[in-house]
Design an enzyme around this catalytic site. Structure first.
Site, PDB file in Angstrom:
ATOM      1  N   LYS A 182       2.557   6.162   2.103  1.00  0.00           N
ATOM      2  CA  LYS A 182       1.726   5.072   2.849  1.00  0.00           C
ATOM      3  C   LYS A 182       0.291   5.306   2.548  1.00  0.00           C
ATOM      4  CE  LYS A 182       2.584   2.015   6.548  1.00  0.00           C
ATOM      5  NZ  LYS A 182       3.400   1.825   7.788  1.00  0.00           N
ATOM      6  N   ARG A 221       0.917  -1.141   0.086  1.00  0.00           N
ATOM      7  CA  ARG A 221       0.192   0.074   0.018  1.00  0.00           C
ATOM      8  C   ARG A 221       1.050   1.225   0.012  1.00  0.00           C
ATOM      9  NH1 ARG A 221      -2.353  -1.784   5.328  1.00  0.00           N
ATOM     10  NH2 ARG A 221      -0.640  -1.858   6.550  1.00  0.00           N
ATOM     11  N   ASP A 279      11.194  -7.912   7.470  1.00  0.00           N
ATOM     12  CA  ASP A 279      10.814  -6.956   6.478  1.00  0.00           C
ATOM     13  C   ASP A 279      10.442  -5.613   7.120  1.00  0.00           C
ATOM     14  OD1 ASP A 279       8.463  -8.782   7.195  1.00  0.00           O
ATOM     15  OD2 ASP A 279       7.383  -6.841   6.563  1.00  0.00           O
ATOM     16  N   ASN A 280      10.419  -5.457   8.221  1.00  0.00           N
ATOM     17  CA  ASN A 280      10.426  -4.218   9.003  1.00  0.00           C
ATOM     18  C   ASN A 280      11.738  -3.711   9.522  1.00  0.00           C
ATOM     19  OD1 ASN A 280       7.669  -4.310   8.689  1.00  0.00           O
ATOM     20  ND2 ASN A 280       7.186  -5.424  10.322  1.00  0.00           N
TER      21      ASN A 280
END
Length: 486
Positions: A113, A93, A252-253
């Site tokens: 975002k 997103r 992934d963060n």
């Protein structure tokens, strides 16, 4: 200072090619309106703060308009989520609109975002909600003000549109700034999909753009990984020292720059609880406050595995071995400062640990304890904070130790007070404060979000009329567990 149309773009990541990202145009949200903007973040782009008052500001950061030089991209990556590998994630997103170069020559990613669906949206609608956008905005700027490395937030744009989560919520967009949006998961994606050429291109890109000091090393890739380990050790030390719980430390963060990234169900500790879990989806406590140190090491080992295509295993293991001692050194240095200590003694870590044990058993407010400890001479301050403890005998024993330790310090009481107030915040982003601001914003009143942002931008300074932001939370506001939904 610049106007919005004077921003200079240099889209380096987009030039890597379509293997790394997909070009996607933002999908505008209806009736965009400014919720809050950060003048400090705008200054990173040399933007005139007055630009935020112009209609074009909300239009650009809600997808209605786009700079000609922008090249909006959805990045592809993978990652380990709660310990299990997910082979294809990506920006579901968010869009990297482009990279802006400021007058100092710094590159800043503009990442929007909530910009709509992308090829990586899976079953999602590509939108962000006002609640999560406000939370990320406040946290990004609050952590920066505390001296904790973090991505930055330029603004939140609200709308009249709604989306469905657990309930119907207001759609919004957040403009995030960072020197890079490359994550550990980028390297994992190319490693597990066996694309060594793209993997090396990405490594060279990160080395050249973000770790140029490592290029002259005998083994540049290894030097870069070692620096990433060092940065993450310091980052996690700052999280732990200030009681910050991230909540979703998936690979992934994790930013390749060693900054706090991708804010979700985060929290600052209220009463000290080493086992605190801020994410209500984390039923096993994988990402509890106490587990953040070993999880960061685990994540670095996942990155190391992805780099075995260009670095030998044994040197990677040696570099990983630096993490814990580096973390411990940074953490102890920070905790000494929080206790007003300027010299080092062998028993200092034990002194810190015994204090935290007393806090754990007594429901002591983590932030306010350190602030109150530094407001008066040591003996007097110990009497004040003593009332917060249940185990009075245990605290008294610790107080005797601490008083003796302080007496071995050079300097006077006033110098100690100034030092401690410079590192012990009066204001932190407690979840209940964020929730009150969100509820007002959802009703169309953005004043509380803006006020809270201003208070948190100066966390160490006592601000007249803002005592309500420096108090212990009410019972309903303690230990709130937040959803991952955003």
């Amino acid at each position: 200072m610049k106007s919005l149309d004077q921003l200079v773009f240099d889209n380096r990541f987009a030039r890597l090619g379509d293997a790394f990202s997909t070009q996607v145009l933002p999908d505008p949200i209806a009736d965009p309106r400014l919720v809050v903007a950060s003048e400090a973040a705008m200054a990173l782009l040399d933007l005139d703060p007055a630009q935020a008052d112009l209609p074009v500001f909300a239009e650009l950061f809600s997808g209605h308009k786009l700079w000609e030089e922008a090249d909006p991209r959805a990045m592809v990556y993978s990652g380990h989520q709660f310990g299990s590998y997910n082979p294809r994630l990506g920006d579901g997103r968010g869009l990297l609109l482009g990279e802006v170069v400021n007058d100092a020559g710094e590159h800043w990613d503009l990442h929007l975002k909530g910009a709509g669906q992308t090829p990586y949206s899976r079953m999602g609608d590509g939108r962000a909600v006002l609640r999560s956008s406000i939370r990320e905005f406040l946290a990004s700027e609050a952590l920066h003000a505390l001296g904790i490395p973090s991505s930055r937030a330029l603004c939140v744009i609200g709308s009249s549109a709604t989306v469905w989560r657990e309930t119907r919520e207001t759609a919004a967009m957040l403009l995030r700034l960072a020197h890079s949006h490359v994550r550990f998961g980028h390297f994992e994606y190319f490693y597990y999909t066996q694309q060594p050429e793209q993997q090396r291109l990405l490594i060279d890109h990160v080395l050249e753009q973000h770790y140029p000091e490592c290029r002259e090393a005998e083994q540049p890739y290894l030097a870069m990984f070692r620096t990433i380990v060092e940065r993450n050790a310091e980052l996690i030390a700052r999280w732990q020292a200030y009681g910050f719980c991230h909540g979703v430390m998936n690979t992934d963060n994790m930013s390749i720059l060693g900054i706090t990234f991708d804010f979700g169900p985060y929290a600052f500790l209220d009463d000290f609880d080493a086992n605190f879990i801020c994410n209500h989806s984390d039923d096993r406590g994988r990402y509890s406050y106490a587990n953040q140190v070993p999880i960061a090491h685990w994540n670095l080992s996942a990155l190391a595995q992805a780099l075995t295509t260009v670095i030998e295993v044994e040197p990677l293991k040696e570099a990983l071995g630096l993490f814990l001692p580096l973390y411990q050194a940074h953490y102890l240095d920070l905790m000494r400062r929080r206790l007003g200590l300027t010299t080092a003694e062998d028993d200092d870590m034990a002194l810190v640990e015994r204090l935290l044990q007393r806090m754990q058993s007594g429901g002591v407010d983590y932030t306010l304890f350190f602030r109150k400890l530094g407001e008066r001479p040591v003996a007097e301050a110990l009497k004040v904070v003593r009332d917060d403890f249940v185990d009075l005998a245990g605290f008294d024993a610790w107080g005797v130790e601490y008083l003796a330790r302080c007496e071995r310090e050079p300097g006077n009481a006033e110098g100690r007070r100034e030092r401690m107030q410079a590192v012990n915040p009066l204001y932190v982003l407690r979840n209940y404060l964020a929730q009150k601001a969100i509820e007002a914003a959802e009703a169309g009143d953005y004043s509380e979000v803006r006020r809270l942002h201003q208070v948190l931008s100066r966390p160490f300074e006592e601000q007249p009329g803002m005592q309500a932001y420096a108090e212990r939370p009410p019972e309903w506001g303690k230990h709130l567990e937040i959803s991952c939904s955003s």
